[in-house]
Design an enzyme around this catalytic site. Structure first.
Site, short mmCIF file in Angstrom:
data_model
loop_
_atom_site.label_atom_id
_atom_site.label_comp_id
_atom_site.label_asym_id
_atom_site.label_seq_id
_atom_site.Cartn_x
_atom_site.Cartn_y
_atom_site.Cartn_z
N GLU A 2 -5.89 36.48 48.38
CA GLU A 2 -6.98 35.51 48.25
C GLU A 2 -6.59 34.19 48.91
O GLU A 2 -7.45 33.37 49.23
CB GLU A 2 -7.28 35.29 46.77
CG GLU A 2 -8.62 34.66 46.47
CD GLU A 2 -8.99 34.85 45.02
OE1 GLU A 2 -9.10 33.83 44.32
OE2 GLU A 2 -9.14 36.00 44.58
N HIS A 42 -7.35 46.69 41.96
CA HIS A 42 -6.23 45.76 42.08
C HIS A 42 -5.49 45.49 40.77
O HIS A 42 -4.26 45.40 40.76
CB HIS A 42 -6.75 44.44 42.64
CG HIS A 42 -5.71 43.40 42.87
ND1 HIS A 42 -4.64 43.59 43.72
CD2 HIS A 42 -5.57 42.14 42.36
CE1 HIS A 42 -3.89 42.49 43.74
NE2 HIS A 42 -4.42 41.61 42.91
N ARG A 98 -13.17 36.89 41.82
CA ARG A 98 -13.06 38.17 42.52
C ARG A 98 -14.16 39.16 42.15
O ARG A 98 -14.66 39.89 43.00
CB ARG A 98 -11.69 38.79 42.24
CG ARG A 98 -10.57 38.00 42.87
CD ARG A 98 -9.21 38.48 42.42
NE ARG A 98 -8.15 37.71 43.08
CZ ARG A 98 -6.87 37.87 42.85
NH1 ARG A 98 -6.48 38.77 41.96
NH2 ARG A 98 -5.97 37.16 43.49
N PHE A 139 -7.92 28.48 45.38
CA PHE A 139 -8.03 29.90 45.06
C PHE A 139 -9.36 30.15 44.37
O PHE A 139 -9.96 29.23 43.78
CB PHE A 139 -6.87 30.33 44.16
CG PHE A 139 -6.00 31.40 44.76
CD1 PHE A 139 -5.17 31.13 45.83
CD2 PHE A 139 -6.03 32.69 44.26
CE1 PHE A 139 -4.36 32.11 46.37
CE2 PHE A 139 -5.21 33.68 44.79
CZ PHE A 139 -4.38 33.40 45.86
N HIS A 195 -10.17 43.85 43.98
CA HIS A 195 -9.91 42.71 44.85
C HIS A 195 -10.84 42.80 46.05
O HIS A 195 -10.97 43.86 46.67
CB HIS A 195 -8.45 42.72 45.30
CG HIS A 195 -7.98 41.41 45.84
ND1 HIS A 195 -8.43 40.88 47.04
CD2 HIS A 195 -7.11 40.49 45.34
CE1 HIS A 195 -7.86 39.71 47.25
NE2 HIS A 195 -7.05 39.46 46.23
N ARG A 218 -9.89 38.53 35.78
CA ARG A 218 -8.77 37.60 35.95
C ARG A 218 -8.98 36.70 37.16
O ARG A 218 -9.35 37.17 38.23
CB ARG A 218 -7.46 38.37 36.11
CG ARG A 218 -6.27 37.47 36.42
CD ARG A 218 -4.99 38.25 36.58
NE ARG A 218 -4.96 39.14 37.73
CZ ARG A 218 -4.73 38.74 38.99
NH1 ARG A 218 -4.58 37.46 39.28
NH2 ARG A 218 -4.69 39.63 39.97
#
Length: 601
Positions: free
Chosen positions: A259, A357, A290, A123, A246, A402
């Site tokens: 993702e 997002h 992101r 990720f 996002h 985040r």
């Protein structure tokens, strides 16, 4: 006689506002401990927005490659652009394997490796050996991880006999003369009746507020209700300038593409067919965090390399993954391609664009979920009886940006921790504090104003204008002039919120009334966002201001980030529409601090 004296009252040990992953993680601990807990939700619990999370929950299990919580800790701090509190980040990353295995034992159907261990996909921003290479850390159930988690938690709560109040909307917090929270007022949608719910403890777990933006991956229920309640009760809102966009929302629809697509090997391509992320992030490529990827995509579009007839989106290419892998790992994405883009992702790319997002800011809280506010001396003091967990809270583990998979982790880790802390609080406080005589007056006044107004605007007209303002003035790239203009526009729009009228005055399932109440919450979120953003004169994480790009001759100012003046949290106060600040905690619980440095990927 006050309005409060006419209202039905009910008493519980704990009232939780919100039945998503955070609320149900807490309620499960409480119900299993024998506490009388009420969970309020505007929708049926399994329709809470946690169900929309796709890609995975982060935990350093090490099932796919070498990994440990120290690497996860480092990645989260770096991803937060050093605005995350390192004590809270350490706690979350150390607890991560424990909560994932607990979910597994509850029956959550994680995907499996051939040896039976939990499958983990790479990720964005997650690495091994402190940024050296991408690592699989996202524990996944295909691309429906949030769905699997929410249903698992709901089943366990049903088993524990948790009390769910479905289609109820919390209105306001009730505070006594000491400032302690002793309950909430709530509206039962089915009847239109207002209740006072008395409790030793109230927990806000109401989720995010992404519907303040015109283009959002958020559900329509995400209107910042908990943040509005907190602001009206005198609780400041923290770090509201930081909103994550996002990278891969379906162009024109805003629907999220996880993702996990890029974790499985999907590639972002511009109009030349180029895998452009190799130029911006040579190591992490498409799996950079992101905020970074969103800015790179926006830059490609601005420089004329966008795709489509209007060159206004980027292509996400999954054709090389093969139909079998897509069917196994990304079945929902395949359906989204058909339903929202008229695309077969096994044969052609899908158009994507950065879409609002997630909110990194929220109600300030500590590791135990207790809400904390600054005292006159500047020290942080606990608001007795009030907890906040999940996206509506700001611990702060996400800082200015985040990392993917840390949202599901956040809600389970801190929901569980808050539940355990409340059990201890309940054991020490056996009696309920009395409800003030005027407990429901504010809520009744708000409802009476809507019910008696004969002139004014429709709530959704006001909400639509709010979303347009936020989209224009607080999006992926910001300028100081645009943010300053946004501050003025939102202040003017606040006046219109007080002039909303209802065309339907009925009581039973009056959705127009609910929408009007939601707009009253959204304006608090929108104004706190604009004022906080305009005041932060730097670039950091998701707060990317074109005026503050790095000077060519100043290597100490990474991408416009100003650690000398702005390594601090923002606190917005509703009563005065003003800001104060508090320092970022750079001291972890047990390990060495990670000092700020330039983010490269």
């Amino acid at each position: 006689m006050t309005a409060t004296s006419k209202i039905t009252k009910r008493k519980f040990d704990v009232v939780i506002v919100g039945a998503g992953g955070a609320g149900m993680s807490a309620s499960l601990q409480l119900a299993n401990a024998g506490l009388n807990v009420a969970v309020l939700s505007k929708v049926f619990p399994t329709r809470s927005h946690t169900v929309a999370a796709q890609g995975g929950i982060g935990a350093a299990l090490g099932n796919m490659a070498e990994d440990n919580w120290h690497y996860h800790f480092y990645d989260t701090i770096k991803g937060s652009d050093w605005l995350g509190d390192q004590d809270a980040i350490e706690f979350m990353c150390r607890e991560a394997p424990k909560v994932v295995y607990e979910l597994e034992h509850f029956g959550m159907p994680f995907d499996r490796n051939p040896d039976g261990t939990i499958y983990q996909r790479p990720f964005g921003g997650h690495s091994s050996n402190y940024g050296e290479k991408p690592v699989g850390r996202a524990c996944a159930a295909a691309d429906r991880t949030g769905h699997a988690m929410l249903h698992t938690l709901y089943q366990q709560n049903v088993k524990a006999r948790t009390n769910f109040f479905v289609e109820w909307m919390a209105l306001d917090l009730i505070r006594d003369a000491d400032g302690d929270v002793v309950g909430v007022t709530a509206l039962e949608m089915e009847t239109g009746e207002v209740y006072i719910l008395q409790a030793k403890t109230v927990m806000i777990a109401s989720g995010g507020a992404g519907r303040i933006f015109a283009a959002s991956t958020n559900a329509y229920i995400n209107t910042g209700d908990g943040l509005g309640m907190a602001a009206r009760a005198g609780i400041p809102l923290q770090d509201m300038e930081f909103w994550q966009f996002h990278p891969t929302g379906v162009a024109g629809a805003g629907v999220l593409l996880t993702e996990g697509c890029r974790g499985e090997g999907a590639i972002l391509r511009n109009s030349n067919g180029e895998r452009f992320m190799e130029r911006y992030a040579p190591t992490m490529k498409d799996l950079a965090p992101r905020d970074f990827v969103s800015r790179c995509m926006d830059q490609e579009i601005k420089e004329g390399r966008g795709c489509g007839p209007n060159k206004n989106y980027i292509n996400l290419d999954m054709t090389h993954l093969g139909a079998e892998t897509i069917a196994l790992r990304l079945p929902s994405v395949f359906e989204i391609g058909h339903n929202f883009a008229n695309v077969d992702i096994t044969k052609e790319p899908i158009p994507v664009i950065p879409t609002n997002h997630y909110q990194m800011g929220g109600i300030p809280s500590n590791i135990s979920g207790q809400v904390v506010v600054p005292s006159s001396s500047g020290a942080q003091v606990v608001v007795n009886g009030l907890y906040a967990v999940g996206e509506c809270a700001c611990v702060s583990v996400h800082g200015a940006n985040r990392l993917g998979t840390n949202s599901l982790l956040d809600i389970v880790v801190f929901g569980r921790a808050a539940g355990l802390h409340i059990i201890d609080f309940n054991n020490k406080n056996t009696e309920h504090k009395p409800i003030p005589a005027n407990a429901a007056d504010i809520s009744i006044e708000r409802l009476d104003r809507l019910n008696t107004a004969t002139t004014g605007e429709y709530a959704q007209v006001v909400a639509g204008d709010m979303r347009d303002i936020m989209q224009q003035h607080a999006s992926v790239f910001r300028t100081q002039a645009s943010m300053d203009e946004g501050v003025v526009k939102i202040a003017q729009l606040r006046q219109r919120v007080t002039d909303i009228k209802l065309t339907d005055k009925s009581q039973i399932f009056n959705t127009e009334r609910i929408e009007a109440l939601e707009v009253e919450n959204m304006i608090e979120v929108a104004q706190s966002t604009m004022v906080s953003a305009a005041a932060r004169h730097e670039c950091r994480g998701a707060h990317s201001v074109m005026d503050y790009d790095r000077p060519a001759d100043d290597a100490t100012c990474p991408l416009g980030r100003d650690d000398v003046n702005w390594l601090k949290h923002t606190l917005w106060d509703k009563a005065t529409n003003s800001l104060s600040y508090k320092p970022v905690n750079l001291k972890p619980l047990t390990v060495a601090s990670v000092p700020p440095k330039i983010r490269t990927f």
